[in-house]
Design a protein around this motif. Sequence first.
Motif, PDB file in Angstrom:
ATOM      1  N   VAL A   1      85.661  85.017 -44.798  1.00  0.00           N
ATOM      2  CA  VAL A   1      85.301  84.417 -43.508  1.00  0.00           C
ATOM      3  C   VAL A   1      86.446  83.556 -43.003  1.00  0.00           C
ATOM      4  O   VAL A   1      86.847  83.641 -41.839  1.00  0.00           O
ATOM      5  N   ARG A   2      86.996  82.729 -43.868  1.00  0.00           N
ATOM      6  CA  ARG A   2      88.103  81.854 -43.448  1.00  0.00           C
ATOM      7  C   ARG A   2      89.341  82.661 -43.062  1.00  0.00           C
ATOM      8  O   ARG A   2      90.034  82.318 -42.113  1.00  0.00           O
ATOM      9  N   SER A   3      89.607  83.713 -43.796  1.00  0.00           N
ATOM     10  CA  SER A   3      90.745  84.578 -43.473  1.00  0.00           C
ATOM     11  C   SER A   3      90.572  85.200 -42.091  1.00  0.00           C
ATOM     12  O   SER A   3      91.506  85.214 -41.275  1.00  0.00           O
ATOM     13  N   LEU A   4      89.377  85.724 -41.814  1.00  0.00           N
ATOM     14  CA  LEU A   4      89.116  86.308 -40.503  1.00  0.00           C
ATOM     15  C   LEU A   4      89.184  85.243 -39.412  1.00  0.00           C
ATOM     16  O   LEU A   4      89.740  85.486 -38.343  1.00  0.00           O
ATOM     17  N   PHE A   5      88.656  84.075 -39.681  1.00  0.00           N
ATOM     18  CA  PHE A   5      88.679  83.020 -38.675  1.00  0.00           C
ATOM     19  C   PHE A   5      90.119  82.621 -38.343  1.00  0.00           C
ATOM     20  O   PHE A   5      90.447  82.387 -37.176  1.00  0.00           O
ATOM     21  N   ASP A   6      90.991  82.578 -39.325  1.00  0.00           N
ATOM     22  CA  ASP A   6      92.411  82.296 -39.054  1.00  0.00           C
ATOM     23  C   ASP A   6      92.986  83.369 -38.127  1.00  0.00           C
ATOM     24  O   ASP A   6      93.753  83.065 -37.207  1.00  0.00           O
ATOM     25  N   LYS A   7      92.616  84.608 -38.352  1.00  0.00           N
ATOM     26  CA  LYS A   7      93.057  85.726 -37.497  1.00  0.00           C
ATOM     27  C   LYS A   7      92.483  85.566 -36.085  1.00  0.00           C
ATOM     28  O   LYS A   7      93.179  85.767 -35.091  1.00  0.00           O
ATOM     29  N   ILE A   8      91.221  85.208 -35.987  1.00  0.00           N
ATOM     30  CA  ILE A   8      90.554  85.008 -34.699  1.00  0.00           C
ATOM     31  C   ILE A   8      91.241  83.911 -33.892  1.00  0.00           C
ATOM     32  O   ILE A   8      91.461  84.050 -32.687  1.00  0.00           O
ATOM     33  N   LYS A   9      91.597  82.818 -34.551  1.00  0.00           N
ATOM     34  CA  LYS A   9      92.244  81.698 -33.844  1.00  0.00           C
ATOM     35  C   LYS A   9      93.578  82.112 -33.230  1.00  0.00           C
ATOM     36  O   LYS A   9      93.999  81.549 -32.226  1.00  0.00           O
ATOM     37  N   ARG A  10      94.248  83.094 -33.819  1.00  0.00           N
ATOM     38  CA  ARG A  10      95.548  83.555 -33.315  1.00  0.00           C
ATOM     39  C   ARG A  10      95.411  84.663 -32.266  1.00  0.00           C
ATOM     40  O   ARG A  10      96.393  85.046 -31.636  1.00  0.00           O
ATOM     41  N   ASP A  11      94.217  85.184 -32.076  1.00  0.00           N
ATOM     42  CA  ASP A  11      93.982  86.281 -31.139  1.00  0.00           C
ATOM     43  C   ASP A  11      94.290  85.812 -29.708  1.00  0.00           C
ATOM     44  O   ASP A  11      93.754  84.808 -29.250  1.00  0.00           O
ATOM     45  N   LYS A  12      95.125  86.555 -29.022  1.00  0.00           N
ATOM     46  CA  LYS A  12      95.592  86.191 -27.672  1.00  0.00           C
ATOM     47  C   LYS A  12      94.557  86.438 -26.578  1.00  0.00           C
ATOM     48  O   LYS A  12      94.778  86.094 -25.426  1.00  0.00           O
ATOM     49  N   ARG A  13      93.426  87.041 -26.923  1.00  0.00           N
ATOM     50  CA  ARG A  13      92.409  87.319 -25.906  1.00  0.00           C
ATOM     51  C   ARG A  13      91.551  86.114 -25.561  1.00  0.00           C
ATOM     52  O   ARG A  13      90.766  86.147 -24.623  1.00  0.00           O
ATOM     53  N   HIS A  14      91.708  85.032 -26.324  1.00  0.00           N
ATOM     54  CA  HIS A  14      90.912  83.836 -26.044  1.00  0.00           C
ATOM     55  C   HIS A  14      91.676  82.575 -26.423  1.00  0.00           C
ATOM     56  O   HIS A  14      92.762  82.634 -26.991  1.00  0.00           O
ATOM     57  N   HIS A  15      91.103  81.431 -26.089  1.00  0.00           N
ATOM     58  CA  HIS A  15      91.700  80.134 -26.407  1.00  0.00           C
ATOM     59  C   HIS A  15      90.585  79.109 -26.556  1.00  0.00           C
ATOM     60  O   HIS A  15      89.408  79.421 -26.402  1.00  0.00           O
ATOM     61  N   THR A  16      90.965  77.866 -26.839  1.00  0.00           N
ATOM     62  CA  THR A  16      90.025  76.760 -27.000  1.00  0.00           C
ATOM     63  C   THR A  16      88.906  77.151 -27.985  1.00  0.00           C
ATOM     64  O   THR A  16      87.730  77.180 -27.651  1.00  0.00           O
ATOM     65  N   VAL A  17      89.312  77.454 -29.188  1.00  0.00           N
ATOM     66  CA  VAL A  17      88.374  77.841 -30.243  1.00  0.00           C
ATOM     67  C   VAL A  17      87.817  76.572 -30.881  1.00  0.00           C
ATOM     68  O   VAL A  17      88.560  75.760 -31.423  1.00  0.00           O
ATOM     69  N   LEU A  18      86.501  76.385 -30.774  1.00  0.00           N
ATOM     70  CA  LEU A  18      85.831  75.210 -31.318  1.00  0.00           C
ATOM     71  C   LEU A  18      84.852  75.639 -32.397  1.00  0.00           C
ATOM     72  O   LEU A  18      83.992  76.482 -32.152  1.00  0.00           O
ATOM     73  N   THR A  19      84.973  75.072 -33.582  1.00  0.00           N
ATOM     74  CA  THR A  19      84.063  75.379 -34.678  1.00  0.00           C
ATOM     75  C   THR A  19      82.837  74.481 -34.566  1.00  0.00           C
ATOM     76  O   THR A  19      82.966  73.266 -34.449  1.00  0.00           O
ATOM     77  N   PHE A  20      81.657  75.101 -34.602  1.00  0.00           N
ATOM     78  CA  PHE A  20      80.411  74.341 -34.515  1.00  0.00           C
ATOM     79  C   PHE A  20      79.815  74.039 -35.872  1.00  0.00           C
ATOM     80  O   PHE A  20      79.047  73.120 -36.017  1.00  0.00           O
ATOM     81  N   GLY A  21      80.086  74.839 -36.821  1.00  0.00           N
ATOM     82  CA  GLY A  21      79.510  74.594 -38.130  1.00  0.00           C
ATOM     83  C   GLY A  21      79.962  75.632 -39.127  1.00  0.00           C
ATOM     84  O   GLY A  21      80.382  76.725 -38.763  1.00  0.00           O
ATOM     85  N   SER A  22      79.891  75.237 -40.374  1.00  0.00           N
ATOM     86  CA  SER A  22      80.201  76.147 -41.467  1.00  0.00           C
ATOM     87  C   SER A  22      79.553  75.578 -42.712  1.00  0.00           C
ATOM     88  O   SER A  22      79.220  74.400 -42.771  1.00  0.00           O
ATOM     89  N   GLY A  23      79.370  76.435 -43.677  1.00  0.00           N
ATOM     90  CA  GLY A  23      78.774  75.973 -44.925  1.00  0.00           C
ATOM     91  C   GLY A  23      78.065  77.086 -45.654  1.00  0.00           C
ATOM     92  O   GLY A  23      78.291  78.269 -45.384  1.00  0.00           O
ATOM     93  N   GLU A  24      77.209  76.693 -46.553  1.00  0.00           N
ATOM     94  CA  GLU A  24      76.490  77.642 -47.394  1.00  0.00           C
ATOM     95  C   GLU A  24      75.094  77.893 -46.845  1.00  0.00           C
ATOM     96  O   GLU A  24      74.433  76.979 -46.365  1.00  0.00           O
ATOM     97  N   ILE A  25      74.676  79.149 -46.915  1.00  0.00           N
ATOM     98  CA  ILE A  25      73.306  79.533 -46.581  1.00  0.00           C
ATOM     99  C   ILE A  25      72.768  80.373 -47.741  1.00  0.00           C
ATOM    100  O   ILE A  25      73.543  80.959 -48.496  1.00  0.00           O
ATOM    101  N   GLU A  26      71.446  80.408 -47.875  1.00  0.00           N
ATOM    102  CA  GLU A  26      70.837  81.140 -48.985  1.00  0.00           C
ATOM    103  C   GLU A  26      71.067  82.637 -48.894  1.00  0.00           C
ATOM    104  O   GLU A  26      71.337  83.297 -49.893  1.00  0.00           O
ATOM    105  N   SER A  27      70.915  83.172 -47.688  1.00  0.00           N
ATOM    106  CA  SER A  27      71.074  84.620 -47.524  1.00  0.00           C
ATOM    107  C   SER A  27      71.616  84.914 -46.133  1.00  0.00           C
ATOM    108  O   SER A  27      71.592  84.055 -45.242  1.00  0.00           O
TER     109      SER A  27
END
Length: 144
Positions: A63-89
């Motif tokens: 997930v973190r690897s993909l998110f790093d790729k997403i942040k560099r994607d030129k199709r968008h900007h102003t990437v704001l993270t709302f939350g992250s963490g562990e979920i049961e499923s």
Amino acid sequence: MYYMIYVSQAKKPMNTAELDQLLSQSRKWNTAMGLTGLLIYRYSTDSDTGHFIQMLEGDESEVRSLFDKIKRDKRHHTVLTFGSGEIESRMFSEWSMGFKNVDDALFSELPGYARIGEASFDPAAFQQSNTAALDLLKFFHDAH
């Protein structure tokens, strides 16, 4: 299971073909990496802008690897993270990448969400709790 939710603004409004291409790329990547999630695109006629909200879930390093790729994607900007963490499923176990293209009319019917991407939207206030973002994503998941 690890999850991450973010929003961003498209550099330009995206047409159906561009969204289809983005979705196709996302599904291929996510399937290969064992990720699932949901991507929502909202086009606002008032401001002639497009915004994304996405939840990714899977192995934390992937997930973190993909998110790093997403942040560099030129199709968008102003990437704001709302939350992250562990979920049961997984919330979106059946979708390598679910997708919903919503318009202002539908978005305005959801309390608290019509302001995403507008000048009055306060990202810092929205980031205080990811519950609202999870509720929005769950709404679209349950409605499919």
